[in-house]
Design a protein around this motif. Structure first.
Motif, PDB file in Angstrom:
ATOM      1  N   LEU A  17      23.738  39.708   8.609  1.00  0.00           N
ATOM      2  CA  LEU A  17      22.407  40.471   9.289  1.00  0.00           C
ATOM      3  C   LEU A  17      21.277  39.005   9.344  1.00  0.00           C
ATOM      4  CD1 LEU A  17      21.019  43.194  10.248  1.00  0.00           C
ATOM      5  CD2 LEU A  17      19.976  43.187   7.835  1.00  0.00           C
ATOM      6  N   GLN A  18      21.087  39.000  10.563  1.00  0.00           N
ATOM      7  CA  GLN A  18      20.127  37.680  10.633  1.00  0.00           C
ATOM      8  C   GLN A  18      19.123  38.172  12.022  1.00  0.00           C
ATOM      9  OE1 GLN A  18      19.814  34.491   9.233  1.00  0.00           O
ATOM     10  NE2 GLN A  18      20.936  35.638   7.687  1.00  0.00           N
ATOM     11  N   PRO A  19      17.825  37.566  11.900  1.00  0.00           N
ATOM     12  CA  PRO A  19      16.806  37.780  12.961  1.00  0.00           C
ATOM     13  C   PRO A  19      17.473  37.183  14.183  1.00  0.00           C
ATOM     14  CG  PRO A  19      15.836  37.107  10.858  1.00  0.00           C
ATOM     15  CD  PRO A  19      17.412  36.816  10.648  1.00  0.00           C
ATOM     16  N   VAL A  20      17.132  37.771  15.285  1.00  0.00           N
ATOM     17  CA  VAL A  20      17.598  37.216  16.604  1.00  0.00           C
ATOM     18  C   VAL A  20      16.876  35.727  16.867  1.00  0.00           C
ATOM     19  CG1 VAL A  20      17.380  37.505  19.113  1.00  0.00           C
ATOM     20  CG2 VAL A  20      18.334  39.208  17.646  1.00  0.00           C
ATOM     21  N   THR A  21      17.249  34.899  17.280  1.00  0.00           N
ATOM     22  CA  THR A  21      16.427  33.561  17.433  1.00  0.00           C
ATOM     23  C   THR A  21      15.084  34.145  18.308  1.00  0.00           C
ATOM     24  OG1 THR A  21      18.387  32.449  17.945  1.00  0.00           O
ATOM     25  CG2 THR A  21      16.370  31.373  18.650  1.00  0.00           C
ATOM     26  N   GLY A  22      14.037  33.303  17.488  1.00  0.00           N
ATOM     27  CA  GLY A  22      12.772  33.690  18.164  1.00  0.00           C
ATOM     28  C   GLY A  22      11.868  34.638  17.131  1.00  0.00           C
ATOM     29  N   PHE A  23      12.742  35.733  16.252  1.00  0.00           N
ATOM     30  CA  PHE A  23      12.038  36.526  15.437  1.00  0.00           C
ATOM     31  C   PHE A  23      12.167  36.189  14.025  1.00  0.00           C
ATOM     32  CE2 PHE A  23      13.298  38.755  19.402  1.00  0.00           C
ATOM     33  CZ  PHE A  23      12.342  39.800  19.436  1.00  0.00           C
ATOM     34  N   ASP A  24      11.416  36.550  13.198  1.00  0.00           N
ATOM     35  CA  ASP A  24      11.391  36.417  11.724  1.00  0.00           C
ATOM     36  C   ASP A  24      11.670  37.775  11.035  1.00  0.00           C
ATOM     37  OD1 ASP A  24      10.400  33.719  11.774  1.00  0.00           O
ATOM     38  OD2 ASP A  24       8.360  34.632  12.090  1.00  0.00           O
ATOM     39  N   ALA A  25      12.295  37.697   9.848  1.00  0.00           N
ATOM     40  CA  ALA A  25      12.614  38.844   9.175  1.00  0.00           C
ATOM     41  C   ALA A  25      11.290  39.049   8.187  1.00  0.00           C
ATOM     42  CB  ALA A  25      13.773  38.618   8.195  1.00  0.00           C
ATOM     43  N   PRO A  26      10.569  40.126   8.309  1.00  0.00           N
ATOM     44  CA  PRO A  26       9.501  40.294   7.661  1.00  0.00           C
ATOM     45  C   PRO A  26       9.551  41.103   6.199  1.00  0.00           C
ATOM     46  CG  PRO A  26       9.669  42.142   9.202  1.00  0.00           C
ATOM     47  CD  PRO A  26      10.840  41.345   9.455  1.00  0.00           C
ATOM     48  N   ILE A  27       8.547  40.906   5.436  1.00  0.00           N
ATOM     49  CA  ILE A  27       8.874  41.509   4.073  1.00  0.00           C
ATOM     50  C   ILE A  27       8.232  42.997   4.170  1.00  0.00           C
ATOM     51  CG2 ILE A  27       8.045  39.190   2.953  1.00  0.00           C
ATOM     52  CD1 ILE A  27       5.275  40.367   2.680  1.00  0.00           C
ATOM     53  N   PRO A 105      10.431  44.048  15.118  1.00  0.00           N
ATOM     54  CA  PRO A 105      11.665  42.831  14.674  1.00  0.00           C
ATOM     55  C   PRO A 105      12.820  43.260  14.915  1.00  0.00           C
ATOM     56  CG  PRO A 105      10.097  43.371  12.682  1.00  0.00           C
ATOM     57  CD  PRO A 105       9.675  44.425  13.947  1.00  0.00           C
ATOM     58  N   LEU A 106      13.532  42.224  15.668  1.00  0.00           N
ATOM     59  CA  LEU A 106      14.806  42.462  15.984  1.00  0.00           C
ATOM     60  C   LEU A 106      16.146  41.782  15.196  1.00  0.00           C
ATOM     61  CD1 LEU A 106      16.701  43.773  18.246  1.00  0.00           C
ATOM     62  CD2 LEU A 106      16.101  41.827  19.711  1.00  0.00           C
ATOM     63  N   LEU A 107      16.992  42.466  14.866  1.00  0.00           N
ATOM     64  CA  LEU A 107      18.166  41.794  13.929  1.00  0.00           C
ATOM     65  C   LEU A 107      19.456  41.846  14.828  1.00  0.00           C
ATOM     66  CD1 LEU A 107      16.947  43.344  10.785  1.00  0.00           C
ATOM     67  CD2 LEU A 107      16.307  41.306  11.663  1.00  0.00           C
ATOM     68  N   VAL A 108      20.494  40.861  14.373  1.00  0.00           N
ATOM     69  CA  VAL A 108      21.693  41.056  15.056  1.00  0.00           C
ATOM     70  C   VAL A 108      22.780  41.232  13.957  1.00  0.00           C
ATOM     71  CG1 VAL A 108      21.829  38.607  15.012  1.00  0.00           C
ATOM     72  CG2 VAL A 108      23.275  40.074  16.576  1.00  0.00           C
ATOM     73  N   VAL A 109      23.736  41.924  14.024  1.00  0.00           N
ATOM     74  CA  VAL A 109      24.961  42.309  13.363  1.00  0.00           C
ATOM     75  C   VAL A 109      26.122  41.810  14.135  1.00  0.00           C
ATOM     76  CG1 VAL A 109      26.392  43.992  11.884  1.00  0.00           C
ATOM     77  CG2 VAL A 109      23.714  44.285  12.235  1.00  0.00           C
ATOM     78  N   PRO A 110      26.582  40.669  13.551  1.00  0.00           N
ATOM     79  CA  PRO A 110      27.724  39.912  14.447  1.00  0.00           C
ATOM     80  C   PRO A 110      28.919  40.678  14.474  1.00  0.00           C
ATOM     81  CG  PRO A 110      27.211  38.766  12.369  1.00  0.00           C
ATOM     82  CD  PRO A 110      26.254  39.811  12.668  1.00  0.00           C
ATOM     83  N   ILE A 111      29.749  40.140  15.275  1.00  0.00           N
ATOM     84  CA  ILE A 111      31.151  40.854  15.378  1.00  0.00           C
ATOM     85  C   ILE A 111      32.017  39.919  14.096  1.00  0.00           C
ATOM     86  CG2 ILE A 111      33.294  40.779  16.512  1.00  0.00           C
ATOM     87  CD1 ILE A 111      31.468  40.648  19.016  1.00  0.00           C
ATOM     88  N   PRO A 112      32.501  40.594  13.176  1.00  0.00           N
ATOM     89  CA  PRO A 112      33.198  41.855  13.259  1.00  0.00           C
ATOM     90  C   PRO A 112      32.601  42.616  12.205  1.00  0.00           C
ATOM     91  CG  PRO A 112      34.693  40.503  12.009  1.00  0.00           C
ATOM     92  CD  PRO A 112      33.407  39.696  12.384  1.00  0.00           C
ATOM     93  N   THR A 113      31.398  42.381  11.611  1.00  0.00           N
ATOM     94  CA  THR A 113      30.602  43.071  10.556  1.00  0.00           C
ATOM     95  C   THR A 113      30.330  44.385  10.813  1.00  0.00           C
ATOM     96  OG1 THR A 113      29.500  41.136   9.642  1.00  0.00           O
ATOM     97  CG2 THR A 113      28.399  43.087   9.077  1.00  0.00           C
ATOM     98  N   PRO A 114      30.853  45.577  10.033  1.00  0.00           N
ATOM     99  CA  PRO A 114      30.611  46.914  10.298  1.00  0.00           C
ATOM    100  C   PRO A 114      29.236  47.359   9.601  1.00  0.00           C
ATOM    101  CG  PRO A 114      32.205  46.441   8.377  1.00  0.00           C
ATOM    102  CD  PRO A 114      31.825  45.466   8.960  1.00  0.00           C
ATOM    103  N   PHE A 115      28.533  48.393  10.426  1.00  0.00           N
ATOM    104  CA  PHE A 115      27.377  48.764   9.872  1.00  0.00           C
ATOM    105  C   PHE A 115      27.389  49.420   8.343  1.00  0.00           C
ATOM    106  CE2 PHE A 115      25.878  50.284  14.307  1.00  0.00           C
ATOM    107  CZ  PHE A 115      25.480  48.776  14.689  1.00  0.00           C
ATOM    108  N   LEU A 116      28.661  49.455   7.870  1.00  0.00           N
ATOM    109  CA  LEU A 116      28.915  49.984   6.617  1.00  0.00           C
ATOM    110  C   LEU A 116      28.272  48.941   5.526  1.00  0.00           C
ATOM    111  CD1 LEU A 116      29.625  52.321   4.610  1.00  0.00           C
ATOM    112  CD2 LEU A 116      31.927  51.302   4.674  1.00  0.00           C
TER     113      LEU A 116
END
Length: 486
Positions: A17-27, A105-116
């Motif tokens: 789980l990472q912020p998309v490039t150009g976004f920050d993960a807020p507190i 804030p926009l995050l990305v869940v990469p392949i093949p990480t499940p939402f679980l």
């Protein structure tokens, strides 16, 4: 219990789980992790969630994306997480632009990480936080219980409670006056308590009050012994209590009530002895009264004293008021509604006593004698008892002013001027010059008003004069002018 944040979850999940490039993960605190493909999930969220989606229903145009993101921002979603794989192999540029424009804030869940994986990580963090909160609560309760067996339990309980709440904690008398407070520097913040205590007095022992003052949330809880309010615990915190904090405060209330019961029982023998001293003085047995007072280490008896007689709704309540006003007074409650007291010459302001008595019982009647010889206490008390029924309810005759002799006042003033340091004398002169106006007098003298109050209180005690009384103030002013000090 503290909630996981977007930042802490991204840090814990790493590449999953990472912020998309150009976004920050807020507190921003995260209240839950929710999965939805709906364009309008507002019926299923409460705000603060991380919303996970594969983008199945993501609008194909820029305007549609902006409307979708704006709707999520409106329902206060903490962050939007796009799962890559089933629908999108990369984050669509139109979604990136919409989130940048709206500020979501926009995050990305990469392949093949499940939402679980994201959901499990979130609830594991919540579980750790809950466990830590429980451990902290147990430690705080244990610290308060340990404080209850300290040499000064009340003070130690307040000190530890203030630390646990990151605020202040104060014990308040049954008349609404701050007795002890920790940290001491916050005393000004607790001055609004008296009006709330007066309101709570009517509500009874099972009530509590809360209000906002400055940047604090203040709550007041009664301390009761055998169904009777003997004082209050007041606490001030930066925000309203959590459930755990409320339980800690209730534990402190119980411990302080137990301490009050212990102190009352320990004081009962002393009170009985003081009552015996008062009765001996009433009978004219001054020598025996002095011997008993000295043997039991009670406040010493001088050559003179005032006799105070009170009649009201509850003599025990009124006795508490008098003892709070002058702890060295000797008390004798004769009936459920009547009490009389031997008050030493070095007592606080009689005006303050009148205010306290009236606040406690608006229909109370009071008589205070001038200073009399201890040998005359019985006769004076008898005259007061005979006069009391003729007083109207609410009548507080706090001195027969005719007994004051200017020569006696001059003698007291000369002794005061001889023994006191210049700041105390200057405080008396400045207070009289400014006609009892604390703010104006403190500015004139260039001292803090609390410093001025302390010095004026000392002058009142030593002179044995109600400085706030216009007649006494005028006489003192003229005597000071005659001595070139005013």
């Amino acid at each position: 219990m503290s909630l996981p944040t977007v930042e802490s979850l991204c840090s814990a999940l790493g590449q999953h789980l990472q912020p998309v490039t150009g976004f920050d993960a807020p507190i921003t605190p995260v209240t839950a992790v929710h999965i939805s493909e709906l364009l309008d999930p507002s019926a299923y969220v409460t705000g603060g969630e991380i919303l996970l989606t594969t983008g199945l229903m993501l609008p194909a145009n820029k305007i549609g994306c902006e409307r979708y993101v704006a709707r999520l921002a409106e329902i206060e979603i903490a962050a939007l997480g796009l799962g890559l794989g089933p629908v999108h192999k990369a984050v669509p540029s139109r979604l990136i632009e919409a989130c940048e424009k709206i500020g979501l804030p926009l995050l990305v869940v990469p392949i093949p990480t499940p939402f679980l994986t994201i959901t499990k990580a979130y609830w594991a963090a919540r579980a750790r936080s809950t466990e830590q909160s429980l451990q902290d609560a147990v430690a705080t309760h244990r610290a308060l219980i340990d404080a209850a067996v300290a040499p000064d339990p009340g003070a130690e309980i307040l000190r530890r409670l203030s630390r646990a709440l990151d605020g202040w904690a104060a014990s308040v008398t049954s008349t609404g006056e701050v007795d002890q407070i920790y940290p001491a520097g916050l005393i000004d913040e607790a001055e609004a308590l008296q009006a709330e205590v007066a309101r709570l007095e009517v509500a009874g022992v099972h009530s509590a009050a809360s209000f906002a003052t400055r940047d604090r949330y203040v709550a007041i809880y009664p301390l009761s012994v055998e169904g009777r309010v003997v004082g209050y615990l007041a606490v001030g915190t930066p925000a309203q209590f959590t459930g755990g904090q409320r339980n800690v405060v209730l534990t402190a209330v119980a411990l302080l009530s137990i301490d009050a019961m212990r102190r009352q029982r320990a004081a009962s023998a002393t009170e009985a002895t003081a009552r015996s001293v008062a009765v001996l003085l009433d009978l004219g047995l001054v020598g025996a009264a002095r011997q008993l007072s000295a043997a039991m280490n009670l406040s010493p008896l001088g050559q003179e004293a005032r006799v105070l007689t009170l009649h009201g709704r509850d003599s025990e309540d009124l006795s508490l008021v008098v003892e709070s006003w002058c702890p060295t007074a000797y008390t004798n409650r004769t009936t459920r509604r009547d009490a009389w007291f031997i008050v030493p010459p070095q007592h606080p302001s009689l005006t303050d006593l009148a205010r306290r008595v009236a606040a406690r019982d608006s229909g109370a009647r009071a008589l205070v004698s001038p200073l009399v010889r201890l040998e005359d206490v019985g006769a004076v008390r008898a005259r007061q008892a005979a006069r009391m029924p003729s007083l109207q309810p609410g009548r507080l005759d706090l001195l027969d002013e005719a007994v004051w002799d200017d020569r006696d006042l001059a003698t007291r003033l000369d002794a005061f001027l001889k023994d006191q340091q210049e700041p105390v004398v200057a405080a008396l002169v400045g207070y009289l010059r400014n006609r009892g106006q604390w703010e104006q007098a403190s500015r004139h003298l260039g001292v803090h008003r609390n410093t001025l109050r302390h010095r004026i209180g000392r002058a009142r005690q030593i002179l044995g004069v109600d400085i706030d009384d216009p007649d006494h103030a005028a006489r003192l002013w003229l005597l000071l002018r005659a001595r070139g000090l005013a």
